[in-house]
Enzyme design. Structure first.
Site, short mmCIF file in Angstrom:
data_model
loop_
_atom_site.label_atom_id
_atom_site.label_comp_id
_atom_site.label_asym_id
_atom_site.label_seq_id
_atom_site.Cartn_x
_atom_site.Cartn_y
_atom_site.Cartn_z
N SER A 30 11.88 -3.10 -0.90
CA SER A 30 11.20 -3.89 -1.93
C SER A 30 10.18 -3.08 -2.74
CB SER A 30 10.49 -5.08 -1.29
OG SER A 30 9.55 -4.63 -0.33
N ASP B 58 0.18 -7.83 -3.44
CA ASP B 58 0.33 -8.93 -2.48
C ASP B 58 0.13 -8.39 -1.07
OD1 ASP B 58 2.68 -7.64 -1.81
OD2 ASP B 58 4.01 -9.15 -2.69
N HIS C 239 2.74 -5.06 -1.07
CA HIS C 239 3.13 -4.13 -2.13
C HIS C 239 1.96 -3.70 -3.01
CE1 HIS C 239 6.58 -6.81 -1.18
NE2 HIS C 239 7.17 -5.63 -1.04
#
Ligand SMILES: *[C@@H]1O[C@H](CO)[C@@H](O)[C@H](O)[C@H]1NC(C)=O
Ligand SMILES: *[C@@H]1O[C@H](CO)[C@@H](O)[C@H](O)[C@H]1NC(C)=O
Ligand SMILES: *[C@@H]1O[C@H](CO)[C@@H](O)[C@H](O)[C@H]1NC(C)=O
Length: 375
Positions: A41, A339, A342
């Site tokens: 991600s 967040d 990340h």
């Protein structure tokens, strides 16, 4: 005399114009023909959008600072590879494999990264569907077949082309985050010591990167796993009295130590590829080390918050990730983390610049990406 001065001026002028041309062509012509990306991600740009998974970011406020909105990138703006693609001179971002259609996209490079993906097949299954590293490499194999068709079966042209491309491989975070350090769902930490687990990951990583090499990759940047023990998610989970008093210096050391073992093995793996595989030019990008600089020198980079996500729920905004339509912080430039997991775009810019041009051997080994381009 006058004539000579004028000629000199003309020559200077000519030189000046030519330098301008050179500069502008450096801006518009990519330094390499192509850029391919494997990862999770941290660099996914939409491959998970159509999958049944919690590891998805194609909703607001993800992408709030991105020109194309919520594209599936797990940050407020650009990812590290978006910025690297610009540093490499690409005018457009490298497309997600799931969305790529045209021959020119295949030739310029594709992004196979998938949120929740790991080196181990079972990693990330707690979040739902994703493309594991093995599947990403299979997808690269499919892409190479398409490129072979574009080059009318001329395998010399295919290998010439691929040997000049930059490959980015950032795997391993989820093998710790969504496997080894999730003992209620995964048995790996009962079965293996951190050292054995790292060895198993490195064995499989080597096997898959050998496939990538055999398909034609030569210039490969292997990205280390960051200090996962310091991300808001782990700070929130392990907010015990003995190892956290609100500052990031009290990261979870057990996690960081386990990752350090894996990262050390990555350096050895890179050396082995360079020693044993003809034409291989592998480098190691040490984001674990780079993140120390961002934290230690946070204020000089303009960061004011390093232990909380800009968007999220619960302790450190780290217990639940940023939810659809949630209001993020206003001052995103001041946050290291977007967040629970990340980095913000601004942190990604620093990581990308370090990977591209750092001269510190502890951040890029044995050379940086700019030097890899010319190697
Ligand atoms: C394949 O491409 C190379 C380089 O462009 C060229 O020299 C060679 O003649 C081509 N081979 C065939 C079989 O077309
Ligand atoms: C946090 O605790 C450590 C010792 O465990 C101490 O050295 C440090 O100064 C403390 N930091 C703050 C901000 O209280
Ligand atoms: C913080 O910045 C200083 C000055 O640029 C540098 O010497 C030091 O190595 C940096 N800290 C880390 C952990 O990189």
């Amino acid at each position: 005399m006058k004539m000579m001065v004028m000629q000199r001026h003309a020559r200077l002028m000519m030189f000046f114009v030519m330098s301008l041309v050179k500069v502008s062509s450096a801006w518009s012509t990519p330094q390499v023909p192509c850029f391919f990306i494997f990862g999770d991600s941290l660099v996914d740009n939409g491959n998970n959008n159509a999958l049944l998974t919690l590891a998805r970011a194609n909703y607001m406020p993800y992408g709030i600072d991105f020109s194309e909105g919520s594209s599936g990138r797990f940050t407020n703006g650009r990812t590290m590879v978006d910025i690297l693609s610009r540093l490499l001179g690409f005018r457009n971002y490298i497309p997600a494999y799931a969305n790529a259609r045209t021959p020119s996209e295949y030739l310029r490079g594709l992004n196979f990264a998938s949120g929740a993906a790991g080196i181990r097949e079972e990693t990330g299954d707690n979040l739902g569907q994703h493309y594991s590293f093995m599947e990403q490499v299979e997808n690269f194999g499919n892409a190479v077949r398409v490129i072979r068709r574009i080059f009318r079966g001329n395998t010399t042209r295919v290998s010439d082309h691929l040997s000049q491309c930059i490959f980015f491989s950032g795997m391993g975070s989820n093998d710790y985050l969504n496997n080894y350090f999730m003992p209620n769902l995964y048995s790996s930490s009962y079965e293996y010591s951190p050292k054995t687990f790292a060895s198993l990951l490195l064995e499989e990583y080597t096997r898959q990167l050998t496939n990538v090499y055999n398909l034609g990759a030569r210039k490969v940047a292997v990205i280390g796993v960051g200090q996962i023990g310091c991300i808001p998610y782990e700070l929130a989970r392990y907010n015990t009295n003995d190892n956290n008093n609100g500052t990031q210096s009290h990261c979870n050391n057990k996690i960081n130590k386990a990752i350090a073992i894996f990262n050390k093995g990555l350096v050895k793996m890179v050396n082995r590829f360079n020693d044993q595989f003809p034409g291989a030019k592998f480098i190691y990008v040490n984001t674990f080390e780079s993140s120390k600089d961002l934290v230690e020198n946070a204020s000089s980079y303009g960061f004011e918050v390093i232990d909380k996500g800009c968007c999220g729920v619960g302790r450190n905004n780290g217990q639940i990730t940023c939810l659809p339509l949630q209001q993020p912080c206003q001052d995103r430039r001041k946050y290291l983390f977007w967040d629970a997991f990340h980095p913000t775009e601004f942190a990604n810019i620093i990581y990308a610049k370090k990977a591209y041009s750092s001269t510190s051997k502890s951040e890029v080994y044995p050379v940086n990406i700019r030097q890899l381009v010319m190697a």
